[in-house]
Design a protein around this motif. Structure first.
Motif, PDB file in Angstrom:
ATOM      1  N   GLY A   1      -2.628  -0.039   2.843  1.00  0.00           N
ATOM      2  CA  GLY A   1      -1.220   0.340   2.984  1.00  0.00           C
ATOM      3  C   GLY A   1      -0.383  -0.621   3.789  1.00  0.00           C
TER       4      GLY A   1
ATOM      5  N   LYS B   1       0.140  -3.943   2.879  1.00  0.00           N
ATOM      6  CA  LYS B   1       0.687  -5.026   2.060  1.00  0.00           C
ATOM      7  C   LYS B   1       2.142  -4.777   1.705  1.00  0.00           C
ATOM      8  N   ASP B   2       2.516  -3.524   1.624  1.00  0.00           N
ATOM      9  CA  ASP B   2       3.890  -3.201   1.238  1.00  0.00           C
ATOM     10  C   ASP B   2       4.868  -3.312   2.395  1.00  0.00           C
ATOM     11  N   ASN B   3       4.396  -3.562   3.588  1.00  0.00           N
ATOM     12  CA  ASN B   3       5.296  -3.645   4.740  1.00  0.00           C
ATOM     13  C   ASN B   3       6.006  -4.982   4.835  1.00  0.00           C
TER      14      ASN B   3
ATOM     15  N   GLU C   1       7.427 -10.128  -0.678  1.00  0.00           N
ATOM     16  CA  GLU C   1       6.510 -10.977  -1.432  1.00  0.00           C
ATOM     17  C   GLU C   1       6.554 -12.422  -0.956  1.00  0.00           C
TER      18      GLU C   1
END
Length: 204
Positions: free
Chosen positions: A154, A156-158, A161
């Protein structure tokens, strides 16, 4: 002369005769010491050999053995207590309360002052091994030319890109522990210096 005196003298004479006869036959005592001599005893080679050796009774019993050294004097009470408990000026063997122990603020276990808490450090070792196994299973034996980033579930979305460009991501399928802050994996904000001078300089 009384009867008791006569009996004692006869007993003494028989004892001397018995000792002289025993010495002449065995060779432990010279035959002429008590005035008794046997002709056949001198002709025996076994008795002559024993007489020439002149060994004592202790030597005959021990043979080729040896005696261990034993102490001749008893140790004093002071020396015995020093051997048992030591001496405060040299080496003290008694148990003393330790005064260099502190309690850990995280887990509450006691540990030596100036040393990392072993309980907390054991968690760090286990987490580091888990990260190493994840990196090894993900990258295997391929050469790594990019930066490797270890992420928990959880996280990686913080980040956008663009933050992950040029990086190799290794994910762990478990949440991040509360004690393992994200700041511990960040790089230092200090920039590298191009200067080759060694400081401090010009001390002479």
């Amino acid at each position: 002369m009384s009867l008791s005196t006569f009996v004692s003298r006869v007993n003494c004479a028989f004892r001397n005769f018995e000792r002289a006869l025993f010495g002449a036959l065995t060779g432990r005592y010279p035959p002429g010491e008590y005035g008794v001599c046997l002709d056949y005893a001198l002709d025996s080679p076994e008795i002559n050999n024993k007489n020439t050796k002149n060994k004592s009774i202790l030597e005959e019993i021990l043979g080729d053995g040896f005696l261990y050294a034993v102490p001749k004097h008893r140790r004093t009470i002071e020396k015995r207590l020093k051997r048992k408990f030591g001496h405060p000026d040299y080496h003290l063997k008694i148990l003393l309360p330790r005064k260099d122990l502190v309690s850990c603020n995280t887990c509450g276990d006691d540990h030596e002052a100036g040393v990392l808490c072993p309980t907390c450090y054991k968690k760090v070792i286990e987490e580091t091994k888990a990260m190493q196994e994840a990196i090894q299973s993900e990258l295997k034996l391929e050469p790594v030319e990019q930066e490797v980033v270890v992420m928990y579930a959880g996280e990686k979305d913080n980040h956008p890109e663009e933050f992950w460009k040029g990086k190799r991501i290794v994910e762990l399928e478990k949440p991040r522990p509360q004690w393992f802050s994200d700041n511990l994996l960040q790089k230092s904000t200090q920039k590298g210096s191009d200067s080759k001078d060694v400081k401090p300089s010009q001390l002479g």
